[in-house]
Design an enzyme around this catalytic site. Structure first.
Site, PDB file in Angstrom:
ATOM      1  N   ARG A   1      -5.167   5.972  -7.917  1.00 38.40           N
ATOM      2  CA  ARG A   1      -4.756   7.364  -7.891  1.00 38.40           C
ATOM      3  C   ARG A   1      -4.562   7.734  -9.277  1.00 38.40           C
ATOM      4  NH1 ARG A   1       0.295   7.648  -3.832  1.00 38.40           N
ATOM      5  NH2 ARG A   1      -0.075   9.711  -4.077  1.00 38.40           N
TER       6      ARG A   1
ATOM      7  N   LEU B   1       0.850  -1.128  -0.052  1.00 35.32           N
ATOM      8  CA  LEU B   1       0.032   0.028  -0.014  1.00 35.32           C
ATOM      9  C   LEU B   1       0.969   1.272  -0.157  1.00 35.32           C
ATOM     10  CD1 LEU B   1      -2.655  -0.844   2.634  1.00 35.32           C
ATOM     11  CD2 LEU B   1      -2.956  -0.976   0.205  1.00 35.32           C
ATOM     12  N   ASP B   2       0.314   2.212  -0.589  1.00 34.80           N
ATOM     13  CA  ASP B   2       1.353   3.670  -0.695  1.00 34.80           C
ATOM     14  C   ASP B   2       1.371   3.995   0.708  1.00 34.80           C
ATOM     15  OD1 ASP B   2       1.316   3.349  -3.120  1.00 34.80           O
ATOM     16  OD2 ASP B   2      -0.350   4.486  -3.675  1.00 34.80           O
ATOM     17  N   LYS B   3       2.437   4.815   1.001  1.00 38.28           N
ATOM     18  CA  LYS B   3       2.875   5.619   2.160  1.00 38.28           C
ATOM     19  C   LYS B   3       1.409   5.988   2.968  1.00 38.28           C
ATOM     20  CE  LYS B   3       5.551   9.103   4.376  1.00 38.28           C
ATOM     21  NZ  LYS B   3       6.164  10.185   3.997  1.00 38.28           N
TER      22      LYS B   3
END
Length: 298
Positions: free
Chosen positions: A233, A133-135
């Site tokens: 995104r 997962l992204d930050k």
């Protein structure tokens, strides 16, 4: 030795590994030329070799060998047994060490809690990590404690049998209540930190359903049919409705530092028992507060 499973074939080997690991294509080419990259256990000697769906791509990189510092970082553990753990990841937590993030990652926290009781299939810096997962993306992520579990989960991700549902707040309102985005994603030609819809990218498919509409925003559920970097995104920005609070892809600021994107539902088969398991996690408090403010505005 690090192993990555291909969930969608058709990409060049160097492109595939670069997208999956964030290692530069030039460095990957050196690994390939040196015989350090294997596809299904067989050495690959061409950067342009095409990777097929279901392939396991393994590589050994001396630059990837590092001492992971155990760090006592709080974790919200939704479920765990001897094979797996399901974590509800908080915002501002990088999943594994990399350039600029040597410490303070989920892996540092996992090593502190579980020691050597984590899968090693992705190497020391990705101990236990099956997917990412992204930050600043919050929510559910499954961790493999054993190599057996890692192999099973990796195969499930490759076969697209893992169901992943995300919740997001977008700028503006999508025209349709439901829809599918089928647009290829690759590295942005001008900014390597970004991904973009590009003609020569890898196929990326995202389904969406509007949960709730507001005056200037909408609350949306996304289902990932493929697993590209920054997929939701990028596809949201491609629709001209970026994820709110996303500084990288143009989302407007609503008072939260980091995109309003949350991994809400995760379904997979348990590696050992075969039982189908579904986990859910509510949006974090800052996300929920934004939703409440939007509802109050009408």
């Amino acid at each position: 030795m690090t192993t990555v499973y291909c969930t969608e074939g058709g990409a060049r080997l160097d492109v595939f590994l670069s997208d999956e690991t964030d290692i530069s294509r030039s460095h990957i080419k050196k690994l390939i030329d040196g015989g350090s990259v294997l596809i299904g256990g067989v050495p690959a000697f061409k950067a342009g070799q095409i990777v097929k769906t279901g392939d396991s791509v393994s590589f050994e990189d001396e630059a990837d060998v590092t001492d992971i510092i155990p760090q006592d970082i709080p974790l919200d553990i939704v479920y765990e047994d001897d094979d797996i753990a399901v974590i509800n990841k908080q915002r501002n937590l990088v999943v594994h060490p990399g350039a600029g993030n040597k410490n303070g990652t989920l892996v540092n926290a996992l090593v502190y809690k579980y020691g050597d009781k984590l899968s090693s299939a992705y190497g020391a810096v990705r101990a236990g990590i099956v997917h990412r997962l992204d930050k600043d993306t919050t929510g559910l992520i499954v961790i493999a404690k054993t190599d057996y579990a890692h192999a099973s989960l990796g195969q499930q991700f490759a076969a697209h049998t893992v169901k992943k549902l995300y919740h997001a707040v977008l700028d503006g309102n999508l025209k349709s209540d439901t829809g599918t985005v089928d647009a290829p994603i690759g590295r942005d030609k001008k900014n390597r930190l970004k991904m973009a819809v590009v003609p020569d990218g890898r196929r990326a498919v995202t389904k969406y359903r509007v949960i709730e509409r507001f005056k200037n925003n909408c609350y949306v559920e996304f289902e990932l049919c493929t697993g590209r970097t920054h997929q939701i995104r990028v596809h949201s920005a491609y629709l001209h409705h970026p994820v709110s609070c996303d500084p990288l892809y143009g989302g407007s600021f609503l008072g939260v530092s980091g995109q309003l994107l949350h991994s809400a539902v995760l379904t997979f088969s348990h590696p050992r028992s075969g039982e189908q398991m579904t986990f859910t996690a509510p949006e974090p408090s800052d996300f929920a507060q934004i939703l409440e403010k939007l509802r109050n505005r009408g």
